[in-house]
Scaffold this active site. Structure first.
Site, short mmCIF file in Angstrom:
data_model
loop_
_atom_site.label_atom_id
_atom_site.label_comp_id
_atom_site.label_asym_id
_atom_site.label_seq_id
_atom_site.Cartn_x
_atom_site.Cartn_y
_atom_site.Cartn_z
N SER A 110 0.86 -1.19 0.00
CA SER A 110 0.00 0.00 0.00
C SER A 110 0.88 1.23 0.00
O SER A 110 2.00 1.20 0.54
CB SER A 110 -0.89 0.02 1.25
OG SER A 110 -1.55 1.27 1.39
N TYR A 124 -2.03 -1.04 10.34
CA TYR A 124 -2.11 -1.24 8.89
C TYR A 124 -0.91 -0.63 8.18
O TYR A 124 -0.26 -1.28 7.36
CB TYR A 124 -3.41 -0.63 8.36
CG TYR A 124 -3.55 -0.78 6.86
CD1 TYR A 124 -3.99 -1.97 6.31
CD2 TYR A 124 -3.26 0.28 6.00
CE1 TYR A 124 -4.12 -2.11 4.93
CE2 TYR A 124 -3.38 0.15 4.63
CZ TYR A 124 -3.81 -1.05 4.10
OH TYR A 124 -3.93 -1.19 2.73
#
Length: 226
Positions: A110, A124
């Site tokens: 990401s 995350y």
């Protein structure tokens, strides 16, 4: 349904799709999945895409309790699962590699693993940074076995997971701040994976490919902030 099931893709006659329920947040679950894949595909595997993942958002001023700000759940799936499944599938990938080209591992990271996002998604963001580093680490490990290891770093794509960001920022505002003027979609992600798993990407390994509409790639530091 419990146990393994398999179906034929309706829109792609002759293409076999095997669905195997499992838990890839555990080493045992990853090893079981690799064993089933070996049965289905005859001990060979051309491509592994590590796409399973979880997100978590929780402010630091909360006590969190047993959830531990999501760190246990998120790192088990996003990081350990990537490692365990890659290691378990490595013999199958090595068996499939040959003169036609290397076998491929593609991890899904990401852009939040490159630049932290303005949201309380500590677990995350840290997990995706770990995925990127693990990708580079394993690229060296598996190069001698003719297996490439790369990752895509998606930007903001409208999914059930990303809808959770609506608590912290309006998705329309996020869209307006993407230089190419839109959120990503499944075709953007699939195209990047196709490149890394095609002959065109056969000489790439250890690459983290931003697929983000320029959210990071076209980022410039405003002079007013200096």
């Amino acid at each position: 349904t419990p146990g393994a099931s398999s179906v034929y893709a309706r829109d792609m006659p002759g293409t076999y799709v095997g669905a195997v329920p499992g838990d890839v947040s555990t080493r045992r679950g990853c090893e079981d999945l690799a064993a089933r894949a070996s049965e289905i595909y005859g001990g060979r595997l051309d491509v592994l895409v590590n796409n399973a993942g979880a997100a978590w958002g929780e402010p630091l001023d909360r006590t969190s309790g047993r959830a531990n700000w999501g760190f246990d759940k998120v790192l088990d799936l996003n990081v350990k699962g990537v490692f365990y499944l890659s290691v378990a599938c490595a013999p199958l990938l090595e068996a499939a590699a040959g003169e036609g080209g290397p076998s491929r591992i593609v991890n899904v990271g990401s852009i939040a693993g490159i630049t932290p996002q303005d949201a309380p998604t500590h677990a995350y963001d840290a997990s995706k940074a770990a995925v990127h580093h693990l990708t580079r680490k394993m690229a060296k490990d598996y190069a001698a076995k003719n297996i490439t290891v790369n990752a895509i770093a998606p930007g903001y794509v409208k999914t059930r997971m990303s809808e959770g960001l609506g608590k912290y920022a309006d998705l329309e505002t996020i869209r307006k701040n993407v230089p190419l003027g839109r959120l990503g979609n499944d075709e953007d992600m699939a195209g990047a994976v196709q490149y890394l798993t095609s002959r065109a990407g056969s000489w790439c390994t250890g690459v983290i490919l931003n697929v983000d509409g320029g959210a990071l790639g076209a980022l410039q530091m405003p002079l007013s902030s200096l």
